[in-house]
Design a protein around this motif. Structure first.
Motif, PDB file in Angstrom:
ATOM      1  N   ASN A 380      20.653  35.542  11.661  1.00 24.31           N
ATOM      2  CA  ASN A 380      19.299  36.032  11.901  1.00 24.31           C
ATOM      3  C   ASN A 380      18.256  35.103  11.290  1.00 24.31           C
ATOM      4  OD1 ASN A 380      21.083  38.777  11.597  1.00 24.31           O
ATOM      5  ND2 ASN A 380      19.534  38.952  13.183  1.00 24.31           N
ATOM      6  N   LYS A 381      18.541  34.612  10.079  1.00 23.07           N
ATOM      7  CA  LYS A 381      17.610  33.690   9.443  1.00 23.07           C
ATOM      8  C   LYS A 381      17.569  32.374  10.208  1.00 23.07           C
ATOM      9  CE  LYS A 381      16.170  31.497   5.197  1.00 23.07           C
ATOM     10  NZ  LYS A 381      16.250  31.441   3.722  1.00 23.07           N
ATOM     11  N   PHE A 382      18.733  31.914  10.658  1.00 27.24           N
ATOM     12  CA  PHE A 382      18.808  30.694  11.451  1.00 27.24           C
ATOM     13  C   PHE A 382      17.915  30.800  12.680  1.00 27.24           C
ATOM     14  CE2 PHE A 382      21.777  28.336  14.594  1.00 27.24           C
ATOM     15  CZ  PHE A 382      21.010  27.184  14.530  1.00 27.24           C
ATOM     16  N   ALA A 383      18.058  31.893  13.426  1.00 26.20           N
ATOM     17  CA  ALA A 383      17.282  32.071  14.652  1.00 26.20           C
ATOM     18  C   ALA A 383      15.786  32.206  14.354  1.00 26.20           C
ATOM     19  CB  ALA A 383      17.784  33.288  15.421  1.00 26.20           C
ATOM     20  N   SER A 384      15.449  32.914  13.286  1.00 21.23           N
ATOM     21  CA  SER A 384      14.039  33.069  12.919  1.00 21.23           C
ATOM     22  C   SER A 384      13.429  31.736  12.511  1.00 21.23           C
ATOM     23  CB  SER A 384      13.898  34.073  11.771  1.00 21.23           C
ATOM     24  OG  SER A 384      14.307  35.360  12.163  1.00 21.23           O
ATOM     25  N   SER A 385      14.176  30.975  11.719  1.00 16.74           N
ATOM     26  CA  SER A 385      13.685  29.663  11.284  1.00 16.74           C
ATOM     27  C   SER A 385      13.524  28.728  12.471  1.00 16.74           C
ATOM     28  CB  SER A 385      14.656  29.056  10.260  1.00 16.74           C
ATOM     29  OG  SER A 385      14.746  29.852   9.108  1.00 16.74           O
ATOM     30  N   TYR A 386      14.472  28.814  13.407  1.00 17.15           N
ATOM     31  CA  TYR A 386      14.394  27.966  14.590  1.00 17.15           C
ATOM     32  C   TYR A 386      13.170  28.328  15.429  1.00 17.15           C
ATOM     33  CZ  TYR A 386      15.753  25.530  18.857  1.00 17.15           C
ATOM     34  OH  TYR A 386      15.761  24.699  19.952  1.00 17.15           O
ATOM     35  N   THR A 387      12.956  29.618  15.627  1.00 19.81           N
ATOM     36  CA  THR A 387      11.796  30.078  16.393  1.00 19.81           C
ATOM     37  C   THR A 387      10.499  29.571  15.774  1.00 19.81           C
ATOM     38  OG1 THR A 387      12.962  32.082  17.093  1.00 19.81           O
ATOM     39  CG2 THR A 387      10.562  32.102  17.240  1.00 19.81           C
ATOM     40  N   ASN A 388      10.382  29.697  14.458  1.00 22.11           N
ATOM     41  CA  ASN A 388       9.170  29.261  13.771  1.00 22.11           C
ATOM     42  C   ASN A 388       8.992  27.748  13.862  1.00 22.11           C
ATOM     43  OD1 ASN A 388       8.576  31.898  13.000  1.00 22.11           O
ATOM     44  ND2 ASN A 388       9.668  31.713  11.057  1.00 22.11           N
ATOM     45  N   LEU A 389      10.102  27.020  13.778  1.00 25.50           N
ATOM     46  CA  LEU A 389      10.014  25.564  13.853  1.00 25.50           C
ATOM     47  C   LEU A 389       9.546  25.112  15.228  1.00 25.50           C
ATOM     48  CD1 LEU A 389      10.443  22.773  12.634  1.00 25.50           C
ATOM     49  CD2 LEU A 389      12.837  22.896  13.334  1.00 25.50           C
ATOM     50  N   ILE A 390      10.096  25.702  16.279  1.00 29.86           N
ATOM     51  CA  ILE A 390       9.699  25.318  17.635  1.00 29.86           C
ATOM     52  C   ILE A 390       8.233  25.668  17.880  1.00 29.86           C
ATOM     53  CG2 ILE A 390      10.098  25.686  20.094  1.00 29.86           C
ATOM     54  CD1 ILE A 390      12.227  23.994  18.673  1.00 29.86           C
ATOM     55  N   LYS A 391       7.788  26.817  17.368  1.00 28.63           N
ATOM     56  CA  LYS A 391       6.375  27.177  17.504  1.00 28.63           C
ATOM     57  C   LYS A 391       5.492  26.160  16.768  1.00 28.63           C
ATOM     58  CE  LYS A 391       6.986  32.166  18.120  1.00 28.63           C
ATOM     59  NZ  LYS A 391       6.792  33.513  17.524  1.00 28.63           N
TER      60      LYS A 391
END
Length: 399
Positions: A380-391
């Motif tokens: 979950n943290k991986f996906a959240s961090s990835y989402t924030n990075l792409i944004k």
């Protein structure tokens, strides 16, 4: 996408699941599936206008040579892209595109064409050495072809093009760039003025089907014996030969230590000793690792090994070589013990040190690893961090 594979396959499978768990819908995944050859765009598509005559000559020479050996189609298949998937991709309104190998970057970026040149192009390469070297070893050395220098030259040019043209490079950590700096002299020049971002990889907790007592009983291992586990390809770059050398050194001082090994038993041969237990390839690595006291990750080079995160999730004390992403993770927990990369004596000493500890002490170290996994490497943290990075990337203007 396959969780039981390393590289892009495992990375994307975990990311995809994490995004679904977080109800993120702004990402579309395009994966290569086994499909009828008739719907594929062929190799010429990835040779863009302006590519040097030398490269085109190498391509033609290589194809002519390997077609005679029946090797042509294998390599061609890796440089094609599913047209139906790409039609869907072009219908999807996109701000950025993230490819997970230099070859995939070339394929997709060329397919986008001029009408989508404003798309931010992102590249991540997951190989434990320069990607073109890994490709060369896998396709050429694996099949015993001796005179295929053209293959390596072509792929190095394609790697150079992908890394140079990408707007952004993403790595899990700075240390994960070590394999490229060590094996590809041009890489340091390419990244000098490149926008580079970092995001730690994540995964779900590794499950196991068989409890520790039952697994040990099945392998003729008693409850009180000290067991070292390893799961991976039996290759030099994974440190399999280094672990064999270390095992023989360990036995000179502690003859009771056993080694529990998973993975296909090739190309390197196992030790012929009853204390060296080979399980072979397994779809349940969790049971093997859970049955051991410690896990060893002795790779000579590494990017950011997914198996290390899975071992942490099981709460296992771990010995790792000080290379690539291992160095980053080692600093995050006292339960991860580093040894000098490529040094069998140091690896043996770390194993012997841990074998001398009480079981409670080893379990406490493993508990620290499990806590780090929960805090830093869960899906979950991986996906959240990835989402924030792409944004973040989408809101910036690439250099």
């Amino acid at each position: 996408m396959n969780k039981r594979k390393g590289g892009p396959s495992g990375y994307l499978a975990n990311l995809h699941e994490g995004l679904q768990q977080n109800n993120e819908s702004d990402f579309k995944f395009i994966t290569k599936e086994k499909t009828d050859e008739s719907i594929f765009q062929k190799i010429d598509m990835i040779m863009p206008p302006g590519m040097s005559k030398k490269l085109k000559s190498l391509k033609n020479k290589y194809f002519d040579y390997n077609k005679e050996l029946g090797f042509y189609n294998d390599w061609e298949h890796d440089l094609i892209i599913c047209e139906s998937d790409m039609r869907t991709f072009n219908d999807f309104s996109i701000k950025s595109m993230h490819a997970h190998s230099p070859i995939d970057y070339i394929k997709v970026s060329n397919f986008l064409g001029e009408e989508k040149k404003e798309v931010i192009k992102i590249l991540t390469s997951h190989s434990p050495e320069a990607h073109f070297l890994e490709m060369y070893k896998y396709y050429v050395l694996r099949y015993g072809i001796k005179r295929a220098g053209g293959f390596k030259d072509i792929h190095e040019k394609l790697n150079e093009k992908a890394f140079t043209e990408a707007d952004v490079l993403i790595f899990p950590c700075e240390e994960a760039m070590d394999p490229y700096l060590e094996t590809w002299p041009l890489f340091e020049k390419i990244i000098k003025n490149k926008q580079i971002k970092y995001i730690l990889t994540g995964t779900n907790e590794l499950n196991y089907e068989i409890d520790k007592t039952s697994y040990r009983y099945d392998k003729n291992i008693s409850e009180d014996e000290f067991v070292v586990s390893f799961v991976g390809r039996h290759e030099s770059i994974k440190g399999y030969d280094l672990l064999k050398e270390a095992a023989e050194k360990v036995w000179k001082k502690n003859s009771k230590v056993k080694f529990l090994i998973g993975g296909l038993m090739s190309p390197l041969n196992p030790l012929k000793d009853k204390r060296w237990i080979e399980v072979g390839w397994t779809s349940d690595p969790g049971s093997l690792i859970n049955a051991s006291d410690i896990f060893v990750l002795p790779n000579r080079r590494t990017y950011f090994d997914l198996v290390l995160l899975e071992v942490l999730s099981l709460g296992k004390t771990t010995v790792v070589s000080k290379t690539g992403g291992n160095k980053k993770v080692e600093r995050m927990s006292e339960g991860i013990i580093g040894f000098d990369n490529g040094n069998a004596d140091d690896l043996a000493n770390q194993i012997l040190m841990l074998s001398s500890l009480e079981r409670d002490s080893i379990d406490k170290l493993g508990g620290l690893n499990k806590q780090v996994f929960k805090e830093e490497f869960n899906n979950n943290k991986f996906a959240s961090s990835y989402t924030n990075l792409i944004k973040e990337i989408n809101s910036e203007t690439p250099q």
